[in-house]
Every structure is written in structure tokens, then in C-alpha cells.
Design an enzyme around this catalytic site. Structure first.
Site, PDB file in Angstrom:
ATOM      1  N   GLU A 197       0.803  -1.222   0.000  1.00  0.00           N
ATOM      2  CA  GLU A 197       0.000   0.000   0.000  1.00  0.00           C
ATOM      3  C   GLU A 197       0.843   1.282   0.000  1.00  0.00           C
ATOM      4  O   GLU A 197       0.815   2.045   0.970  1.00  0.00           O
ATOM      5  CB  GLU A 197      -0.941   0.025   1.203  1.00  0.00           C
ATOM      6  CG  GLU A 197      -2.024  -1.034   1.127  1.00  0.00           C
ATOM      7  CD  GLU A 197      -2.909  -1.055   2.373  1.00  0.00           C
ATOM      8  OE1 GLU A 197      -2.508  -0.512   3.419  1.00  0.00           O
ATOM      9  OE2 GLU A 197      -4.002  -1.618   2.298  1.00  0.00           O
ATOM     10  N   GLU A 239      -5.287  -8.408   0.633  1.00  0.00           N
ATOM     11  CA  GLU A 239      -5.885  -8.186   1.964  1.00  0.00           C
ATOM     12  C   GLU A 239      -7.374  -7.937   1.811  1.00  0.00           C
ATOM     13  O   GLU A 239      -7.803  -7.238   0.879  1.00  0.00           O
ATOM     14  CB  GLU A 239      -5.314  -6.946   2.670  1.00  0.00           C
ATOM     15  CG  GLU A 239      -3.938  -7.100   3.215  1.00  0.00           C
ATOM     16  CD  GLU A 239      -3.429  -5.821   3.915  1.00  0.00           C
ATOM     17  OE1 GLU A 239      -4.252  -4.984   4.352  1.00  0.00           O
ATOM     18  OE2 GLU A 239      -2.198  -5.676   3.990  1.00  0.00           O
TER      19      GLU A 239
HETATM   20  O1  IFM Z   1      -3.554  -3.298   9.242  1.00  0.00           O
HETATM   21  C1  IFM Z   1      -3.588  -2.748   7.964  1.00  0.00           C
HETATM   22  C2  IFM Z   1      -2.459  -3.290   7.112  1.00  0.00           C
HETATM   23  O2  IFM Z   1      -1.218  -3.117   7.706  1.00  0.00           O
HETATM   24  C3  IFM Z   1      -2.450  -2.589   5.783  1.00  0.00           C
HETATM   25  N1  IFM Z   1      -3.748  -2.660   5.161  1.00  0.00           N
HETATM   26  C4  IFM Z   1      -4.902  -2.303   5.946  1.00  0.00           C
HETATM   27  C5  IFM Z   1      -4.886  -3.058   7.266  1.00  0.00           C
HETATM   28  C6  IFM Z   1      -6.130  -2.685   8.093  1.00  0.00           C
HETATM   29  O3  IFM Z   1      -6.162  -1.312   8.310  1.00  0.00           O
END
Ligand code: IFM
Length: 462
Positions: free
Chosen positions: A168, A367
Site C-alpha cells: 500500500e 488483503e
Molecule cells: O492493518 C492494515 C495493514 O497493515 C495494511 N492494510 C490495511 C490493514 C487494516 O487497516
């Protein structure tokens, strides 16, 4: 036990994810150097109740138990990240053998459990020593990233085939360098922000090349990155104008900031700047030269997106996209940015693969998940029906994408364990496994067992 009624491709992998700083703890042990998150979370007022990742889930010591629980859940893949300052305490130069040995042990344990490791190189815990030399603003920063990637790929590449260079970049750049909510806590604007943006992209390219050059698997390594991806969905999907408005809005440029898809993904996957970018960002746009674009757009093997939700869009006057505000009281996670919008995975898979995948490159949900208020009940179990419902609905969207023949490579639930949620500390629980931070007791939540059945059926139960 793969059911013939599953539309998911046979090599689609079911996983879960976590990141080093959020679970490992052992922040200053065995020669690890400090990261910007070690420094930031110690500053008063930066995180919820002053929480830090110094102990976190103590995964550094408890990884055998955690991997055993992953096996119990039936994970096929596990996405972990390598703490850059654990293996390179100064960020560059001399490697820390004890840090590398930890990842050897972790990867071996994961493989022994029959699970495939997917390794993210940089998930936000930037070495403090490099930050003090300018961090992503330093023109050497892409090379530092490449050298870090070379070290890790040479060490783990005999056992690790799947890599993500960055997690990200939208978030660590905008939250860390623009809104000051995350480490290192700066409020930069263009042109400085643009300079860091360019270096991050070049760092990705350097890391891809380094993995292919230094991993014993060489070109056979499977490489991508995990972009942040807030979805856009048509309000009425029977109306082609709404679909087009959602698509347009999804790829639209956002003046002044580096959120959004195309500003990252066009250079990364198409090797070009998004159309009209100089006009949107104005004279402070960093500009990417042809040589930059060649160095950034290295061939990748999957399109990774972290997607938790998004907004509905309709076509307004002349087809202009109009984002629909969330209804009062609409469903959210424990953190209210997490809007429950189950179509998000379907539309993300569709828009991403049609623009970037040429119908070939597999899409991977790197994710997806939800944070809730979970606790052990009187019966000792952790009942989390909302997480089950959330995952079920979102995965039905991914199933629809599979039915439509969109190439899919995998799904990683966030997160395997409750963990340190950055500025929100331990308030927000995202895990399939509950962690009692006082005792470090782990309890698999109902959602963990539900996910086990999904995995066993290869998604046919969805
Ligand atoms: O915890 C985070 C992760 O580190 C990066 N993506 C979003 C998740 C939830 O906020």
C-alpha cells in the site's frame, strides 16, 4: 477436498496475511535496528493510548504456535512481511545474521506445515537510520530498496517463490508524509511529496529486478505488489452509464495527493503516466521520464490489491460520476472507514484486470477483512458472526468474478491474528485468531473455523 461446483481455478490459493511490525514484537532484540514506527509510536499522542508494537503478538517467539494454528485453519498460503531493520539494522550495509536466521526459521516452519509463504518486502517499518538520511526523499532510496530486496531474495528465494515489493504505497506515502497520521508523521505537499512518490515507484522496480537477479529461482519468481484499493461500484449495475461512471471514478486522479489507482498502477503496469496527470497536479507534478517508466514497469506476475470496501457511484449529468454518500447508520467495522460494501471485490477484480491484466495476469486479493469488537465468551470461544457474514458476502463477489472467468490467483484474509493496527493501536481487532495481549493466549474465532470449511471446499460452500 475440492468440490467440482467451485468456480475458483484449481491453483487459486486461500490465505491470510499479517505484517512484521504488527505482530512480531522483539523490537530491539537480536541486533534489530529501530524503525520509524518504533520512534513514532513512542511519541506522546501518536497512537491510541500510546500503544506500540514493542511486544505486539510476540510472534518473534511464538511463531511455532501461530503457524500450528494456521495449519489448523487449513491455510494454503500465508502472507508475511520482513522487517527491514531486523535484517539490516542501519537499513543498508552490514546484514544482521540473527535477523535473517529468524526468517529462515519462520519460512521453514511455514513450509513444514504445508503452507506456501508469500513474502512482502516493505510493509511500513522503514529503518530509522535511512529515514534520518532523508528516507524516500533521498535519491538513493530506490537503490536502498533494491539492495534490501537482493539480500532477502538471496537468502529466502530457495524456499520462497511469491513476493510483494511494497504494501500500500498510497497509505504509507499519504498517511506518513502528507496527513501525518502515520510514521514518520510529516505534512509534506507537492513537490516534496511527488519526489518521494517517484522514488517509491523506482524502489519497486529496483526490487523486482533484484529479486529476479538474486533469488535462486531467478526469473521463475512470482512478483507483484499490494496496492491499496478503495473500490467503486455502480449504483445500478443494470445501467451501463453507472458502470462507466464507477470505472471512471475508480481511475480518476485526485489533485494534490497520491491516493487512487491510476497514478500508481498506470506507471507500474502500463509503463506510462495517466492521461492528463500534469494538468491535474500542475507544475509540481514530479514527472516520470521514459527512463523512469522503463525502470518502474518491470514485468509482474499478479495484480495485488488490498480491498476492504468502497463507494457506490452513479452517472450524473453528462455521465459525470457522482459518489453516493453512505446512508446514516450503514454497516461499518469497528473503525468507521471500513464500510461494508460486499460488491467491492467483484468490481475491483473486474476493473483491475480489464485495465491492467490483458485478461491474463491473475488478480490476487492481498488483503480483505473487518475489525470488530471480539472477546472470548463465557463458553471460552470467540463468536464473531459479523466477520463471518462480512467474509461470506465479499467472497461471494469474488466467486462471481470467478464464474465470469476473470483470472484469479488467490485471496488473503486480513489478518491471521488480532494485531497492532498502527495509529489505532490494539483497539481494532482484525484477526481470525483472537489474541489476549495480557497473556498472549490465542483463540481461533468462529470465523477461523468457518474459513477452514471454505478452504476445504475450495469456495464451493460460499
Ligand atoms: O492493518 C492494515 C495493514 O497493515 C495494511 N492494510 C490495511 C490493514 C487494516 O487497516
Amino acid at each position: 477436498m475440492t468440490s467440482p461446483s467451485s468456480p475458483f481455478p484449481p491453483d487459486f490459493t486461500w490465505g491470510a496475511a499479517a505484517a512484521a511490525y504488527q505482530i512480531e514484537g522483539a523490537w530491539n532484540e537480536d541486533g534489530k535496528g529501530p524503525s520509524i514506527w518504533d520512534a513514532f509510536s513512542r511519541e506522546p499522542g501518536k497512537t491510541y493510548l500510546g500503544h506500540t508494537g514493542e511486544v505486539a503478538c510476540d510472534h518473534y517467539r511464538r511463531y511455532p504456535e501461530d503457524v500450528a494454528l494456521m495449519k489448523e485453519i487449513g491455510l494454503q498460503s500465508y502472507r508475511l512481511s520482513v522487517s527491514w531493520p531486523r535484517v539490516l539494522p542501519q537499513g543498508k550495509g552490514a546484514a544482521n545474521e540473527k535477523g535473517l536466521a529468524f526468517y529462515d526459521r519462520l519460512v521453514d516452519t511455514i513450509l513444514d506445515a504445508g503452507i506456501t509463504p508469500w513474502v512482502t518486502l516493505f510493509h511500513w517499518d522503514y529503518p530509522l537510520a535511512l529515514h534520518e538520511q532523508g528516507g524516500w526523499l533521498n535519491p538513493d532510496s530506490p537503490k536502498w530498496m533494491g539492495d534490501f530486496a537482493a539480500l532477502v531474495a538471496a537468502r529466502l528465494g530457495d524456499r520462497v517463490a511469491h513476493w510483494m515489493t511494497l504494501n500500500e504505497p498510497q497509505c504509507f506515502l499519504n498517511l506518513g508524509y502528507s496527513s501525518a497520521n502515520h510514521a514518520p508523521g510529516y505534512r509534506y505537499a507537492l513537490p516534496r511529496l511527488g519526489k518521494a512518490y517517484r522514488h517509491v515507484l523506482l524502489g519497486h522496480g529496483a526490487a523486482v529486478d533484484a529479486i529476479r537477479a538474486h533469488s535462486p529461482r531467478g526469473a521463475a519468481s512470482k512478483i507483484g505488489l499490494a496496492l491499496h484499493g478503495s473500490a467503486r461500484m455502480p449504483l445500478d449495475e443494470t445501467n451501463p452509464a453507472d458502470i462507466e461512471a464507477a470505472r471512471k471514478n475508480y481511475f480518476d486522479l485526485i489533485p494534490g495527493a497520491f491516493w487512487g489507482q491510476s497514478v500508481w498502477a498506470d506507471p507500474l503496469y502500463l509503463g506510462k503516466e495517466p492521461e492528463g496527470v500534469a494538468a491535474v497536479y500542475g507544475p509540481d507534478w514530479p514527472g516520470l521520464s521514459d527512463a523512469d517508466l522503463r525502470a518502474i514497469a518491470r514485468p509482474i506476475d499478479f495484480i495485488g490489491i488490498n480491498c476492504y470496501g468502497g463507494s457506490y457511484v452513479k452517472a450524473g449529468e453528462n455521465g459525470k460520476p457522482e459518489e453516493i454518500p453512505y446512508a446514516d447508520g450503514s454497516a461499518t467495522g469497528q473503525l468507521d472507514w471500513l464500510q461494508v460494501t460486499p460488491d467491492a471485490l467483484y468490481w475491483t477484480a473486474r476493473f483491475q484486470t480489464e485495465r491492467y491484466g490483458q485478461g491474463q495476469i491473475p488478480f490476487v486479493v492481498t488483503e480483505n477483512g473487518i475489525c470488530n469488537l471480539d472477546w472470548p465468551s463465557l463458553d471460552g470461544k470467540v463468536h464473531d458472526p459479523q466477520r463471518i457474514d462480512f467474509l461470506h458476502r465479499y467472497l461471494q463477489g469474488l466467486k462471481r468474478a470467478a464464474f465470469e472467468g476473470i483470472p484469479l490467483g488467490g485471496y488473503f484474509e486480513w489478518s491471521i491474528l488480532d494485531n497492532f493496527e498502527w495509529a489505532e493501536g490494539y483497539k481494532a481487532r482484525f484477526g481470525l485468531i483472537h489474541v489476549d495481549y495480557a497473556t498472549q493466549k490465542r483463540t481461533v474465532k468462529d470465523s477461523g473455523y468457518w474459513y477452514r470449511d471454505v478452504i476445504r471446499s475450495h469456495g464451493a460452500t460460499l
